[in-house]
Design a protein around this motif. Sequence first.
Motif, PDB file in Angstrom:
ATOM      1  N   THR A  19       0.822  -1.218   0.000  1.00 54.15           N
ATOM      2  CA  THR A  19       0.000   0.000   0.000  1.00 54.15           C
ATOM      3  C   THR A  19       0.856   1.268   0.000  1.00 54.15           C
ATOM      4  OG1 THR A  19      -1.842  -1.146   1.080  1.00 54.15           O
ATOM      5  CG2 THR A  19      -1.811   1.266   1.188  1.00 54.15           C
ATOM      6  N   PRO A  20       1.787   1.434   0.936  1.00 53.07           N
ATOM      7  CA  PRO A  20       2.630   2.640   0.866  1.00 53.07           C
ATOM      8  C   PRO A  20       3.529   2.681  -0.366  1.00 53.07           C
ATOM      9  CG  PRO A  20       3.379   1.180   2.619  1.00 53.07           C
ATOM     10  CD  PRO A  20       2.062   0.654   2.160  1.00 53.07           C
ATOM     11  N   ILE A  23       1.436   4.008  -3.221  1.00 48.80           N
ATOM     12  CA  ILE A  23       1.278   5.463  -3.106  1.00 48.80           C
ATOM     13  C   ILE A  23       2.570   6.165  -3.517  1.00 48.80           C
ATOM     14  CG2 ILE A  23       0.834   7.359  -1.509  1.00 48.80           C
ATOM     15  CD1 ILE A  23      -0.904   5.454   0.115  1.00 48.80           C
ATOM     16  N   SER A  24       3.707   5.601  -3.131  1.00 50.10           N
ATOM     17  CA  SER A  24       4.994   6.166  -3.539  1.00 50.10           C
ATOM     18  C   SER A  24       5.122   6.186  -5.056  1.00 50.10           C
ATOM     19  CB  SER A  24       6.147   5.356  -2.937  1.00 50.10           C
ATOM     20  OG  SER A  24       6.099   5.341  -1.530  1.00 50.10           O
ATOM     21  N   THR A  68      -1.023   9.361   3.130  1.00 49.45           N
ATOM     22  CA  THR A  68       0.178   9.147   3.936  1.00 49.45           C
ATOM     23  C   THR A  68      -0.074   9.514   5.394  1.00 49.45           C
ATOM     24  OG1 THR A  68       1.545   9.649   2.002  1.00 49.45           O
ATOM     25  CG2 THR A  68       2.623   9.694   4.141  1.00 49.45           C
ATOM     26  N   LEU A  71      -2.535   6.632   6.813  1.00 47.88           N
ATOM     27  CA  LEU A  71      -2.061   5.245   6.870  1.00 47.88           C
ATOM     28  C   LEU A  71      -1.573   4.807   8.256  1.00 47.88           C
ATOM     29  CD1 LEU A  71      -0.242   4.343   3.523  1.00 47.88           C
ATOM     30  CD2 LEU A  71      -2.176   3.191   4.605  1.00 47.88           C
ATOM     31  N   MET A 122       6.758   2.399   5.091  1.00 48.02           N
ATOM     32  CA  MET A 122       6.268   3.755   5.355  1.00 48.02           C
ATOM     33  C   MET A 122       7.425   4.757   5.354  1.00 48.02           C
ATOM     34  SD  MET A 122       3.011   3.927   5.534  1.00 48.02           S
ATOM     35  CE  MET A 122       2.817   5.524   6.318  1.00 48.02           C
ATOM     36  N   LEU A 125       7.927   5.608   1.785  1.00 49.38           N
ATOM     37  CA  LEU A 125       6.881   6.535   1.350  1.00 49.38           C
ATOM     38  C   LEU A 125       7.177   7.957   1.823  1.00 49.38           C
ATOM     39  CD1 LEU A 125       4.145   7.304   0.181  1.00 49.38           C
ATOM     40  CD2 LEU A 125       3.065   6.406   2.263  1.00 49.38           C
ATOM     41  N   SER A 129       7.833  11.127  -0.594  1.00 50.33           N
ATOM     42  CA  SER A 129       7.008  12.321  -0.456  1.00 50.33           C
ATOM     43  C   SER A 129       7.872  13.560  -0.275  1.00 50.33           C
ATOM     44  CB  SER A 129       6.056  12.159   0.732  1.00 50.33           C
ATOM     45  OG  SER A 129       5.264  13.311   0.921  1.00 50.33           O
ATOM     46  N   PRO A 163       6.241   9.705   8.747  1.00 44.68           N
ATOM     47  CA  PRO A 163       5.265   8.631   8.525  1.00 44.68           C
ATOM     48  C   PRO A 163       5.694   7.298   9.125  1.00 44.68           C
ATOM     49  CG  PRO A 163       5.541   9.927   6.534  1.00 44.68           C
ATOM     50  CD  PRO A 163       6.594  10.388   7.482  1.00 44.68           C
ATOM     51  N   THR A 167       3.766   5.370  12.170  1.00 45.78           N
ATOM     52  CA  THR A 167       3.317   3.995  11.958  1.00 45.78           C
ATOM     53  C   THR A 167       3.798   3.086  13.081  1.00 45.78           C
ATOM     54  OG1 THR A 167       3.320   4.311   9.565  1.00 45.78           O
ATOM     55  CG2 THR A 167       3.365   2.050  10.363  1.00 45.78           C
TER      56      THR A 167
END
Length: 351
Positions: A19-20, A23-24, A68, A71, A122, A125, A129, A163, A167
């Motif tokens: 998932t991360p 997104i990345s 982000t 999450l 994370m 990610l 970001s 992030p 997490t």
Amino acid sequence: MIWVTWRQFRGTILTGILTPLLISAVMMATTLVLDGVRSFGTVFFYCFGYPTTECVAETALTTASLATIALPVLLGVFVGVTVFSRDIERRSHVLGLTQAVSRRRWYWTRILVVFGPIVLAMGVLGLVSYWVRFRSFSGAYAFVGYFDSRLSFPLFGAAGIAPAAYTALGLAVGSALALLLRNTIGAMILTLVAMAAVLLVLPTAIREHYASPEIEKIELADNFYGGDSATYSSSPDALSQRWLIGSDYIDLNGDPVTVAWDTCPPNHDSWPEARPEETTAEFDARVSAYDRGVAAERIDCLRGLGIDHFENRYHPDSLFWRFQLTEAALCLLLAALLAGVAARLTRRLQP
């Protein structure tokens, strides 16, 4: 034990990692394809729904940044809690604890095998970001809002190592509550509330204290329309590259003074109207004289209230990584404490 844990939670682990990383990939693809596109001056919530290239880029990155932020909370709820509560409610943990496996090993193996890779993903990610938002080569400011400080919400929490730290804390909160309550729904609700509170309190009440703020002093002056002045504005706009955390009028004793927005209002009835016989230059001169007169009246009014000057308190964006490391250390410390508490709670489990 490691192999058994992987086989049991491989679906959860892969979802938490992919998932991360997905997104990345979206953020990187958006940046590389639309490289050099300039934003309209703000990153978040400015142009949703507009079909221009700039807005497509900003919308994609805004959505990714908000994901982000969300999450760590979602991972704490759906991974941190269920990795332990599901086995406890089904009594399947009994099998593990009766196979010559200590409670501590049973707990820490799950932390290492399940939580570790997710926190690392994370971290990737967060760094992607940061690269997308604040990179320094061609198109460096394509998606950085001019009026948004790197230290402010939500940019700060969606970039860098924050992030990953959030997490780790979310997973630790979820696991501790799962072992304490032994009820999946109850632990999920409390984890959601706790992490939402953490993400609210950090930027609003704690982050500004990581360093002493710098102070900008703005004197009362009659050149409000030609430069900085505190004559009309009780909250001057924060410039880019800094995080404004407070603004006040200051009296002669150095104490802040609250001044209502309608205090010392100008007399608009005397606004100069253009005359048929005067030139544009003459009219502009009369308007300038009017502005100086109104500013002088307001200065006299403010000084009559005991006002000496106006102050802005802020942190420069150059403190970004210092604040990141400070907040990450704080979150990891809390996560370690919670993990220690959770490890002791495993003693309550009956095989």
